[in-house]
Design a protein around this motif. Sequence first.
Motif, PDB file in Angstrom:
ATOM      1  N   ASN A 267     -23.219 -67.893  -8.630  1.00  0.00           N
ATOM      2  CA  ASN A 267     -22.521 -66.958  -9.635  1.00  0.00           C
ATOM      3  C   ASN A 267     -20.855 -67.794  -9.805  1.00  0.00           C
ATOM      4  O   ASN A 267     -20.614 -67.399 -10.876  1.00  0.00           O
ATOM      5  CB  ASN A 267     -22.103 -65.612  -8.488  1.00  0.00           C
ATOM      6  CG  ASN A 267     -23.294 -64.736  -8.849  1.00  0.00           C
ATOM      7  OD1 ASN A 267     -24.277 -65.222  -8.821  1.00  0.00           O
ATOM      8  ND2 ASN A 267     -22.911 -63.496  -9.024  1.00  0.00           N
ATOM      9  N   ASP A 271     -23.035 -69.044 -13.455  1.00  0.00           N
ATOM     10  CA  ASP A 271     -23.339 -67.845 -14.020  1.00  0.00           C
ATOM     11  C   ASP A 271     -22.494 -67.667 -15.311  1.00  0.00           C
ATOM     12  O   ASP A 271     -21.285 -67.615 -15.280  1.00  0.00           O
ATOM     13  CB  ASP A 271     -23.142 -66.748 -13.073  1.00  0.00           C
ATOM     14  CG  ASP A 271     -23.556 -65.425 -13.759  1.00  0.00           C
ATOM     15  OD1 ASP A 271     -24.723 -65.218 -13.776  1.00  0.00           O
ATOM     16  OD2 ASP A 271     -22.738 -64.416 -14.203  1.00  0.00           O
ATOM     17  N   THR A 274     -20.067 -64.349 -15.473  1.00  0.00           N
ATOM     18  CA  THR A 274     -19.019 -64.601 -14.553  1.00  0.00           C
ATOM     19  C   THR A 274     -17.815 -65.392 -15.428  1.00  0.00           C
ATOM     20  O   THR A 274     -16.730 -65.004 -15.706  1.00  0.00           O
ATOM     21  CB  THR A 274     -19.209 -65.284 -13.236  1.00  0.00           C
ATOM     22  OG1 THR A 274     -19.992 -64.626 -12.570  1.00  0.00           O
ATOM     23  CG2 THR A 274     -17.918 -65.563 -12.563  1.00  0.00           C
TER      24      THR A 274
END
Length: 298
Positions: A267, A271, A274
């Motif tokens: 993440n 990601d 994000t």
Amino acid sequence: MTQSEDFTDHKARASAWFRELRDEIVVAFEGLEQNHAEGPFADAAPGSFTVTPTTRTADDGSDAGGGLMSVMRGGRVFEKVGVNVSTVYGTLGEAAQKAMAARGVPGIEADPSFWASGISLVAHMQNPHVPAVHMNTRMFWTPNAWWFGGGSDLNPCIEYPEDTAHFHATQQRFLDPHGTEVYPALKAWADEYFYIPHRKRARGVGGIFMDDRNIGDWEADFALTQDIGRAFLPAYVPLVEKRRAQPFTEADRETQLVHRGLYAEYNLVYDRGTKFGLATGHDPDAVLMSLPPLAKWV
């Protein structure tokens, strides 16, 4: 992605749907807390969501939208779960413009206005036998393009093949009415997207994922996006109900914490959501609610 229009009604419908889905999931998850009556953590107080408004402020200080951050911590079933919705708008910064242009968004540097709405969910569980899960769907609009994106994927630290099969079969059941080619394509996309290059492995057992979805028919793409959302609870809740009372060991907990480290790495490093949320000035607590409450690295 094709030429866009004002899309006022379309935006309102999409934003309302993400909020409706959020409300349904929050009720279902609080129900799981209330009816957990045996096994680990059954004697704890049932968890409930704390709901906090979120805001996005433009560089000039003007309102640029916001949403709701709903987080539950330390419950009987959920160690930490967040279900966020937001609708934001304004002007993309230079870095975001370049990223959009690189993805093929037409006219973004000439007119960097945007509107985006979506739901984002991440659940980290008390019992290591219950899989963590992620789900998000979103709509993005610019003066020259629109598209949908999102999906859901399962992240067990202790995998049960029958649970993985149920999760995927349920998603396929909801997606097949949109064309039998859709589920295999979105499954393959998830396998590629949720891969961690520096670990040379996937972060979980996959699911479905799409981005830049625009076949030229907004109603069809919106219907697909809705069914991705509708598939989530029937795909996931039975797995929680099956595993939440299962005994576990300290070794199981250790496995869970190390696996969470893998999730956090993905993440923070890869990601796309994000990166976009932080780059566009959205509430960082809402953007980073996906991170687990505890994790370990070996």
